[in-house]
Design a protein around this motif. Structure first.
Motif, short mmCIF file in Angstrom:
data_model
loop_
_atom_site.label_atom_id
_atom_site.label_comp_id
_atom_site.label_asym_id
_atom_site.label_seq_id
_atom_site.Cartn_x
_atom_site.Cartn_y
_atom_site.Cartn_z
N PRO A 74 1.08 -5.43 -8.45
CA PRO A 74 0.26 -5.58 -7.34
C PRO A 74 0.10 -7.11 -6.76
CG PRO A 74 -1.10 -5.90 -9.52
CD PRO A 74 0.52 -5.34 -9.63
N ASP A 75 0.10 -7.22 -5.58
CA ASP A 75 -0.23 -8.26 -4.87
C ASP A 75 -1.79 -8.74 -5.00
OD1 ASP A 75 2.17 -8.45 -3.71
OD2 ASP A 75 1.40 -8.02 -1.59
N PRO A 76 -2.24 -9.96 -5.01
CA PRO A 76 -3.60 -10.44 -5.28
C PRO A 76 -4.56 -9.58 -4.15
CG PRO A 76 -2.25 -12.24 -5.39
CD PRO A 76 -1.36 -11.18 -4.74
N TRP A 77 -5.86 -9.48 -4.48
CA TRP A 77 -6.60 -8.75 -3.72
C TRP A 77 -6.87 -9.64 -2.27
CZ3 TRP A 77 -8.67 -4.04 -3.76
CH2 TRP A 77 -8.55 -3.55 -5.14
N HIS A 78 -6.73 -9.32 -1.22
CA HIS A 78 -7.07 -9.89 0.01
C HIS A 78 -8.57 -9.68 0.09
CE1 HIS A 78 -7.65 -10.21 4.23
NE2 HIS A 78 -6.42 -10.69 4.45
#
Length: 206
Positions: A74-78
């Motif tokens: 996962p990409d970090p939370w926007h």
């Protein structure tokens, strides 16, 4: 927020609006401009094919996901997506359906020709009978549902005929526990112009 109960067993319901305007349209524009949209390839029948849309997998660091023999980290939370996650969690709690989410799959459909094939969100990482909460932003399109082949409906219910659920801008579709085991869904191509972004919030089992 008005809620339309689509099915009771398995539970399937649609709530709209979720955010209201101008917040929903501002969020659509922000996600389109600020996220690092990707078009990964998936292996089907021994060949690599680019998916017919763009996507971002986002969430907590441990929310790793395996789909079609590929691992997604996962990409970090926007910040805007994290705020939307909290809004969805609050809406579910207010309806008597508490839930938590550590990840989200965002899909970007540039127009009606971009699509998602038949599937259920039933990967082992999602655990048994997951609850999936899907937010739709942008162009309204129908999500097509059908009974999963070989799965009987509860009680004496007959076969479930395929049906459409139109997903308007700023709507929340909830597929409750049991829906992924009983149903498949797809976003089929349609001659519908306009950008659509969907966000399907889920809990990946650690």
């Amino acid at each position: 927020m008005p809620t339309d109960i689509l099915l009771s067993d398995p539970p399937l319901w649609l709530t709209t609006p979720l955010l209201g305007e101008p917040q929903a349209s501002e969020l659509l524009a922000r996600l389109d401009a600020e996220l690092a949209w990707q078009r990964p390839t998936l292996r089907l029948y021994g060949r690599e094919h680019p998916i017919p849309r763009r996507q971002v997998w986002m969430g907590d660091p441990e929310a790793r996901y395996r789909y079609s023999a590929r691992d997604f980290h996962p990409d970090p939370w926007h910040p805007a997506v994290a705020a939307l996650r909290d809004r969805v969690t609050d809406a579910l709690a207010a309806s008597g359906t508490p839930a938590r989410f550590n990840s989200v799959l965002l899909n970007r459909y540039a127009d009606g020709e971009e699509r998602m094939g038949w599937h259920s969100d039933d990967e082992p990482e999602l655990g048994c009978d997951p609850l999936i909460a899907a937010v739709s932003l942008g162009a309204e399109r129908p999500l097509r549902f059908r009974g999963k082949p070989g799965v009987a409906r509860p009680g004496d219910a007959g076969p479930l005929s395929p049906f459409n659920v139109w997903l308007p801008h700023d709507s929340l579709l909830v597929m409750g526990p049991g829906a992924q085991g009983a149903l498949q869904h797809a976003l089929l191509p349609r001659k519908i112009p306009g950008l659509r972004i969907s966000l399907t919030f889920r809990w990946v089992v650690g």
